[in-house]
Design a protein around this motif. Structure first.
Motif, mmCIF file in Angstrom:
data_model
loop_
_atom_site.group_PDB
_atom_site.id
_atom_site.type_symbol
_atom_site.label_atom_id
_atom_site.label_comp_id
_atom_site.label_asym_id
_atom_site.label_seq_id
_atom_site.Cartn_x
_atom_site.Cartn_y
_atom_site.Cartn_z
ATOM 1 N N LEU A 1 -2.680 1.352 3.810
ATOM 2 C CA LEU A 1 -2.011 0.088 3.488
ATOM 3 C C LEU A 1 -0.517 0.166 3.773
ATOM 4 O O LEU A 1 0.097 -0.793 4.262
ATOM 5 C CB LEU A 1 -2.256 -0.267 2.021
ATOM 6 N N ARG A 2 0.082 1.290 3.499
ATOM 7 C CA ARG A 2 1.511 1.477 3.785
ATOM 8 C C ARG A 2 1.760 1.490 5.288
ATOM 9 O O ARG A 2 2.760 0.977 5.778
ATOM 10 C CB ARG A 2 1.986 2.775 3.156
ATOM 11 N N LEU A 3 0.814 2.089 6.033
ATOM 12 C CA LEU A 3 0.950 2.121 7.478
ATOM 13 C C LEU A 3 0.838 0.729 8.084
ATOM 14 O O LEU A 3 1.526 0.396 9.058
ATOM 15 C CB LEU A 3 -0.129 3.040 8.071
ATOM 16 N N GLU A 4 -0.010 -0.114 7.502
ATOM 17 C CA GLU A 4 -0.200 -1.478 7.995
ATOM 18 C C GLU A 4 0.879 -2.437 7.503
ATOM 19 O O GLU A 4 0.922 -3.587 7.929
ATOM 20 C CB GLU A 4 -1.575 -1.997 7.557
ATOM 21 N N GLY A 5 1.738 -1.985 6.584
ATOM 22 C CA GLY A 5 2.799 -2.844 6.080
ATOM 23 C C GLY A 5 2.359 -3.850 5.046
ATOM 24 O O GLY A 5 3.045 -4.847 4.801
ATOM 25 N N GLU A 6 1.196 -3.603 4.400
ATOM 26 C CA GLU A 6 0.699 -4.501 3.357
ATOM 27 C C GLU A 6 1.389 -4.130 2.036
ATOM 28 O O GLU A 6 0.843 -3.400 1.216
ATOM 29 C CB GLU A 6 -0.817 -4.365 3.233
ATOM 30 N N LEU A 7 2.617 -4.641 1.847
ATOM 31 C CA LEU A 7 3.425 -4.209 0.713
ATOM 32 C C LEU A 7 2.810 -4.617 -0.620
ATOM 33 O O LEU A 7 2.802 -3.863 -1.584
ATOM 34 C CB LEU A 7 4.837 -4.772 0.843
ATOM 35 N N THR A 8 2.290 -5.843 -0.677
ATOM 36 C CA THR A 8 1.696 -6.310 -1.934
ATOM 37 C C THR A 8 0.444 -5.511 -2.274
ATOM 38 O O THR A 8 0.248 -5.088 -3.420
ATOM 39 C CB THR A 8 1.353 -7.799 -1.835
ATOM 40 N N LYS A 9 -0.392 -5.293 -1.275
ATOM 41 C CA LYS A 9 -1.629 -4.540 -1.515
ATOM 42 C C LYS A 9 -1.348 -3.080 -1.855
ATOM 43 O O LYS A 9 -2.024 -2.490 -2.702
ATOM 44 C CB LYS A 9 -2.534 -4.629 -0.295
ATOM 45 N N VAL A 10 -0.373 -2.488 -1.186
ATOM 46 C CA VAL A 10 -0.085 -1.084 -1.474
ATOM 47 C C VAL A 10 0.493 -0.932 -2.879
ATOM 48 O O VAL A 10 0.241 0.054 -3.575
ATOM 49 C CB VAL A 10 0.869 -0.499 -0.405
#
Length: 927
Positions: free
Chosen positions: A122-131
């Motif tokens: 998730l951090r790699l994909e830039g999903e800040l809210t999900k991470v």
């Protein structure tokens, strides 16, 4: 990054004898200096906003070049990493993996690795809210490591924009410092709080954070230095009238604590202070240096060892416990738990110390809470946690954490029974709770605490239907529950059922029933009870008699079969003896009647004799017998006359020193055997081995008549305790062979004495393993067995030469661990060998039969042939004279070569005829 800088700041900056030296020390020193300059720049910027442009940066040591360095560091830290994206395939692959991980966590939320992998993707994909949500869920279930917390904090700090975001980061820091003791997180916390110095109460916040950090990790000998320096740098950058006194105080506090690189700190204080260093500070500094020398061996052992370094931490904890400083004891426990957070014994020892010594409520409960979060599978930690909450008066609502305690308790009992049924009974065809202890406790709770006897009776009905109705103790347990919480009618009913069903101890149940009716029942009840008990006992006695007769018949059959086998073996042996000891056949009729028997031996060809135990003396000339062969060549045979051989053996026997054994010294003497026969000067080689046990008076090796060492000796000590200590050296390897050490006991006086020191009966906590590869070592097998329980002892079985036999005995701490190991290890493959594992139950050793004389059919009374400990060997010689032996019809085959060519017929080769009385008379008349 900030983490790298914090780590480097914790290392010594200057070259010193007190601190450890590592590669790349100059780089670490530069990084530490840059970090301090960055910190000063941040403090200066915040102070500039508060104090105004009148504050002179140059006076406080902050230059424009420093600002440039800060800008470069900030840009380096804020710049994103360089990634090589493959937008289509890579993103699709990551999304599929994220969906798989989320599905896996929905099934099992306690999968630690799934949480870590999901956060990374998730951090790699830039999903800040999900991470952020993924991290929050993981932190609720597991304590996070220092690396995970620092990564989370850096992400949140980079996204923080206003005061609310800063408060959120503060909350994260507070959670982070509670999981484990992490000097780097405290350092990051202090530096981040410096950025909020311009807000209301910012200065007090910074000082509070640094003071808490020093209380937590300020005593850390290798990483505490960075916190002290950061705190001093902050105070030096603040423009206040009392700042000089505050810096003085920090220097003095730091110099009173044993830390690495103390000499550089003291030199820095002398250079910074305008006044001479007070005498009290010097005394405290010297005292701290002395303490540092005591702690150095333990710190260096930690630096040299590899993680998790449990044994090194255990030794360090023992040392701190002897000194008794609570702050240092707490610190070393916390340091050990950072690397050994999954070791329940370490948590138990830590919590036990806090419960018994400090007894601080918040601290004790916090440690117990962290213990069960790290090791939720350990029952002992949960029970200790509950006791601690009760001891410190925690509200019952907090302990139960639910208003529906009874429903949850019943649901827990139900889940436990379902688990035993599905995971144990269906998989292993064995009951995980044969005595139904869980259901008994459930029924007891229903009866005592819930006043629900109907539910308790239902549970006991279920217990009895699971094969427990035949046991008297189970019925009496049910009866006692009815007596305490039920009524007389149900007690009577339970006992009547017990009389009919019990098969192990029906007398006991009948006695309890009669006792109850005698005290509480009516006459009618008494008569019914007497009739039922008498009928039941009569039937039981009849069944027992039939069972005894059947057992006696089986025993008799076994004895008869054993006797038949014994007679068959005896007849077979007698038949073999008869064939071997048949009399000589008739001699040929063509032999001259007047020929004397002595001539046979004279005509026979000369034989080479093998003389044992004969060693020619130095310089002695041997007799050489020369015989002419068919081709006229001479063959030399080294054969000495028997008289000379006997003289040599006698001389050797006279020269051999006599070994006299004193039986009165058996208590201070041990018998040593299985030594190498090739050992030269055994008394000289064995003396240093046994002197480790105590003073050795004498070592008496035993030699043969030829002077060869026979492989055993007697070792006499001065004290009895030395002899007892020497027995522990049994099976020690000496020149590649296991040495046997046993008590010196006269077996003629103590025939029942056994040297074998291992149990030969059933041991339920010990395993017997067979089929092991010969290359398997003790350490490799112990590593495999430790996965199923605590291994108390492990013994590889070897032969007398010390070679492995592929067998082993493994002793566990209790029976349950041994049973678990049998189920998991039986049939396991080790180095391509399939091993067999079973509970240790060696077969009973057979008592050797006493030799009996037997009379062969048609022959004389013969004694059974006695063989040595190794059985009948190929080298045993027949004592029957060759002249009386019957030659076989076929030509004899030589043992180590082809058969010899038949000799020319001669009187010596023909058989002598049976002589009559007249023939004997002629012999006497010839003389």
């Amino acid at each position: 990054m900030a983490t790298a800088a914090a780590t480097s700041a914790s290392e010594p900056e200057a070259e010193s004898k007190a601190g450890p030296k590592a590669d790349g020390e100059e780089d670490e020193v530069k990084a530490a200096r840059t970090r301090r300059k960055v910190l000063s720049r941040a403090v200066a910027a915040a102070t500039y906003k508060t104090m105004g442009p009148g504050w002179d940066q140059q006076e406080e040591g902050v230059s424009e070049s420093d600002g440039d360095e800060y800008a470069m560091a900030s840009s380096a830290e804020s710049s994103p990493g360089e990634y090589e994206w493959e937008y289509d395939e890579e993103e699709e692959k990551n999304q599929l993996e994220i969906e798989r991980l989320e599905e896996q966590l929905s099934i099992n939320v306690y999968d630690y690795n799934c949480h870590v992998d999901l956060i990374r993707l998730l951090r790699l994909e830039g999903e800040l809210t999900k991470v952020r949500m993924a991290r929050q869920k993981m932190s609720e279930i597991f304590p996070l490591t220092e690396e995970l917390w620092l990564e989370w904090l850096h992400d949140e700090i980079s996204m923080a924009q206003d005061g609310l975001d800063r408060e959120h980061v503060y909350d994260l820091f507070e959670k982070a410092v509670k999981d484990y003791i992490c000097p780097n997180i405290w350092l990051e916390y202090g530096q981040y709080s410096v950025g909020g110095i311009g807000q209301k109460g910012g200065l007090e916040k910074v000082r509070s954070v640094f003071e808490r950090a020093l209380s937590s990790v300020g005593l850390h000998m290798t990483k505490g230095l960075a916190l002290w320096e950061a705190y001093r740098e902050f105070e030096s950058a603040i423009v206040e009238a009392a700042r000089l006194e505050k810096v003085h105080s920090l220097f003095r506090r730091q110099l009173a604590i044993p830390l690495y690189d103390m000499e550089a700190t003291f030199a820095e204080y002398e250079e910074w202070s305008e006044d001479p260093v007070p005498e009290s500070v010097i005394q405290n500094y010297n005292k701290a240096l002395q303490q540092l020398e005591k702690y150095k061996p333990y710190e260096e052992a930690l630096l040299q060892a590899e993680a998790p370094r449990l044994s090194e931490y255990q030794a360090y904890i023992d040392f701190e416990m002897k000194i008794g400083d609570p702050a240092r004891i707490q610190l070393i426990f916390e340091r050990a738990l950072v690397e050994n957070c999954l070791v329940p014994d370490l948590w138990i020892r830590y919590s036990q110390y806090l419960d018994r010594q400090l007894k601080v409520k918040d601290l004790v409960l916090s440690v117990h809470n962290r213990a069960v979060r790290n090791c939720p599978w350990t029952v002992a930690l949960w029970s200790r946690y509950l006791l601690a909450m009760e001891r410190h008066g925690v509200d019952h609502q907090v302990i139960s954490d639910s208003s529906k305690e009874l429903e949850e308790l019943r649901a827990a009992f139900t889940r436990a029974l379902e688990y035993l049924k599905q995971e144990v009974e269906e998989r292993f065809n064995e009951s995980g709770d044969p005595s139904c202890v869980i259901m008994q406790n459930w029924a007891r709770i229903e009866a005592r605490l819930c006043n629900n006897m109907q539910k308790a009776r239902e549970l006991w009905d279920s217990i009895m239907t699971r094969g427990n109705a035949k046991y008297a103790n189970m019925w009496l347990e049910y009866y006692n529950l009815e007596r305490a919480h039920g009524d007389t009618q149900h007690c009577r009913k339970a006992l009547h059922r017990a009389v009919q069903c019990t098969s192990d101890y029906p007398e006991h149940v009948c006695e309890v029933l009669l006792t109850m009716e005698r005290t509480e029942g009516s006459l009618e009840d008494w008569d019914i009870a007497v009739q039922k008990t008498e009928t039941r006992l009569a039937r039981v006695n009849e069944q027992r008699m039939k069972a005894a007769e059947k057992e006696a018949a089986l025993v008799q059959q076994e004895e008869e079969k054993a006797e038949q086998r014994k007679r068959a073996r005896a007849e077979k042996k007698a038949l073999k003896k008869k064939k071997k000891t048949r009399g000589p056949e008739k001699r040929g009729a063509d032999e001259d009647d007047e020929k004397e028997w002595g001539d046979d031996e004279e005509e026979q060809p000369s034989k080479r004799r093998r003389v044992e135990n004969s060693i020619p003396a130095a310089g002695e000339t041997q007799n050489v017998e020369v015989a002419a062969g068919p081709a006229g060549k001479c063959a030399t045979v080294d054969v000495e006359p028997p008289s000379k051989q006997k003289e040599k053996a006698a001389s050797l026997k006279r020269d051999m020193p006599k070994v006299l054994h004193d039986s009165s010294k058996d208590s201070i003497t041990v018998f040593v055997s299985n030594l190498p026969y090739s050992m030269q000067e055994p008394d000289v080689k064995l003396r240093p081995v046994f002197e480790a046990c105590g003073e050795v008076v004498q070592i008496r090796p035993i030699f043969s008549n030829r002077g060869d060492f026979r492989g055993y000796c007697y070792v006499e000590f001065k004290e009895e305790k030395s002899a007892l200590q020497a027995l522990e050296m049994d099976r020690k390897s000496i020149e590649g062979r296991p040495m046997f050490v046993s008590p010196c006991v006269d077996k003629s006086k103590n025939p029942d004495f056994k040297v074998f020191r291992y149990s030969t009966s059933l041991e339920k906590h010990k395993l017997f393993i067979s089929g092991l590869p010969f290359s398997c070592t003790k350490e490799e097998l112990e590593e495999i067995c430790k996965a199923h329980g605590t291994v108390k002892d492990l013994r590889l079985v070897t032969n007398r030469a010390g070679k492995p036999k592929g067998l082993a005995y493994v002793e566990y701490e209790n029976e349950s661990q041994a049973s678990q190991a049998v189920m998991k290890m039986d049939g396991m493959t080790i180095k391509e060998n399939v091993i067999k594992v079973a509970i240790s139950n060696p077969p009973q050793r057979k008592v050797p039969e006493k030799p009996e004389t037997r009379k062969a059919a048609g022959g004389p009374m013969l004694l059974p042939q006695t063989y040595g400990a190794r059985g009948k060997g190929r080298t045993q010689l027949s004592l029957l004279p060759r002249a009386l032996q019957r030659p076989s019809a076929a030509a004899p085959q030589a043992e180590n070569g082809p058969a010899a060519a038949p000799a020319v017929a001669s009187p010596a080769a023909t058989e002598a005829p049976k002589m009559s009385n007249a023939d004997f008379a002629k012999l006497f008349l010839k003389k």
